[in-house]
Design an enzyme around this catalytic site. Structure first.
Site, short mmCIF file in Angstrom:
data_model
loop_
_atom_site.label_atom_id
_atom_site.label_comp_id
_atom_site.label_asym_id
_atom_site.label_seq_id
_atom_site.Cartn_x
_atom_site.Cartn_y
_atom_site.Cartn_z
CB THR A 25 -1.01 0.13 1.25
OG1 THR A 25 -1.60 -1.29 1.19
CG2 THR A 25 -1.91 0.97 1.39
CE1 TYR A 52 2.67 -8.85 1.65
CE2 TYR A 52 4.19 -6.96 1.09
CZ TYR A 52 2.84 -7.40 0.93
OH TYR A 52 1.80 -6.61 0.53
CE LYS A 89 1.41 -7.72 4.64
NZ LYS A 89 0.80 -8.16 3.25
#
Lengths: 285, 285
Positions: B45, B132, B160
């Site tokens: 993001t 990630y 994550k």
């Protein structure tokens, strides 16, 4: 320049993770001496997506210096439009004759975003642009309608379409030709599909093989016969494309230092290298 | 630091395609004031994959300056290991508390290449690393066995994981916990799955929503109720994830300049912005 015939995609070899300028110059000079139509520096096989801006500018300059009268195309793709335009400027300054642009993505791109990328780049450069469709690396798949939409932009000179077997390649080519302006050439990539795409009448072969073994690629393009290369195409498929195989060939021949690919990429395994040596021996290399 | 609770992923807003330092500082300060556990600068993001090295270093410094005592994680992903390590060094110099690393790819990566990336980065930094996993943007899908293989490396602090509905999220969490060392926390991303993953017992929510509307995200994490947010999750899905929606919220509220995303990304359409305004009004924003 004409976007026709065989365009050679040389590796951008590294030595200890730094651009190996001497090895790269020699690769380009050898490829050009074989008589390919054009050289594409910093294609996918030239690891453009791993190189810094400085490395890219240096590579294009070396390619142009060593290509003589043979036109050099330059890969300029990046996730961000600003960076793509910087690469286009650098390529023009270094003497590139045309640009190769794939819609490289991190966030998956929509059609309007891809069109906007090409529109913004086309309005920022004076060089011809080759649309580079590579769904496997970009995550974006062009439809024939999107080829047409982008090809209407100024400066679009050619399309690099993923290769397919003849039965699919021929109707796709017909469809693309019915949609895009006649001055836009249609080429293909995917060396294993060269014979079928040649028979279908594609204008250009954007060739990984020609970047390292140009004589063999030119013979295939001339004769339409690649039967002897099937074991090589099998190895391409197994190794996730031609890049790692080309790197192994260059390393094996002393044209590049060991581990010439950018990390985290890893070259072929030892058993694959042994198979490759056999394949090359059967090809008389 | 603890990798637990809600980590907020703010936008990295641009103004005329340049880092909007003032807007970014204000976004981070507002997020931190809400009481989130951590801030992750330069997550997906935060457009890390679009920022230059200089922009990334500047963004981390701004985030750290404005986060007070709240730990700042820094996204460091890139296609090339050398660049990832440069970003890790820059993040450490700027005061980041931990690193977020996705196996960003151009050439699709094999398991040994992904492991090698994490191994090389872990041996080059002193900071904790969050693995990630984002198959949609990286093209690489971790198996539970790959989580385990990478999590054995020094410095791995958290994972994550892509969020899933409770019925899938719970057994996956159990499987991961059976494989990875107990000091490695397991978090998820995918805001629409927050309620299910919370119920399943995930340690952390790596949250897009919390980067822009932290109070709402913290309420969901506290209460386990997101019924009012279903229209927002629908819009996320339609807009290809939360990024474009968060950008529209920030633009609508004057927290970012118009068109704050890096080109070629395009924000929401006008009809989508109208729907978003309705959704926010119903949420009392």
């Amino acid at each position: 320049m004409e976007h026709r015939g065989v365009s050679a995609f040389p590796l951008t070899p590294l030595d200890e993770d730094r651009l190996d300028e001497a090895a790269y110059a020699a690769l380009v000079a050898r490829v050009v001496a074989s008589g390919v139509a054009t050289v594409t520096a910093l294609g996918s096989t030239g690891s453009y997506a791993y190189c810094s801006r400085d490395e890219r500018a240096a590579a294009i300059a070396i390619a142009v210096e060593n290509a003589g009268a043979t036109p050099v195309l330059a890969g300029i793709g990046a996730t961000r439009t600003r960076h793509v335009i910087e690469h286009a400027d650098d390529a023009a300054s270094a003497g590139a004759a045309a640009l190769l642009l794939a819609p490289v993505s991190y966030q998956p791109l929509g059609d309007d975003e891809v069109f906007g990328l090409f529109r913004d780049v086309a309005s920022a450069t004076d060089l011809p642009i080759v649309i580079y469709d590579n769904p496997r690396t970009t995550g974006y798949t062009f439809t024939p309608e999107m080829y047409a939409r982008v090809a209407e932009l100024p400066r679009i000179a050619s399309i690099k379409v993923p290769g397919r077997p003849l039965a699919e390649a021929a109707p796709l080519l017909e469809r693309i030709r019915s949609l895009v302006p006649p001055h836009v050439s249609v080429g293909f990539s995917g060396d294993g599909f060269a014979v079928g795409c040649r028979e279908a009448g594609y204008d250009a072969w954007y060739s990984v093989l020609a970047g390292t073994l140009p004589e063999i690629a030119l013979r295939v393009w001339e004769t339409g016969d690649d039967a002897a290369l099937n074991p090589l195409w099998d190895l391409f498929a197994e190794a996730g494309g031609g890049l790692r195989v080309m790197a192994a060939i260059a390393e094996q021949n002393g044209w590049a230092a060991p581990a010439c690919l950018p990390r985290p990429l890893i070259g072929l395994t030892d058993p694959q290298r042994a198979r490759l040596a056999d394949i090359l021996a059967h090809l008389g290399m």
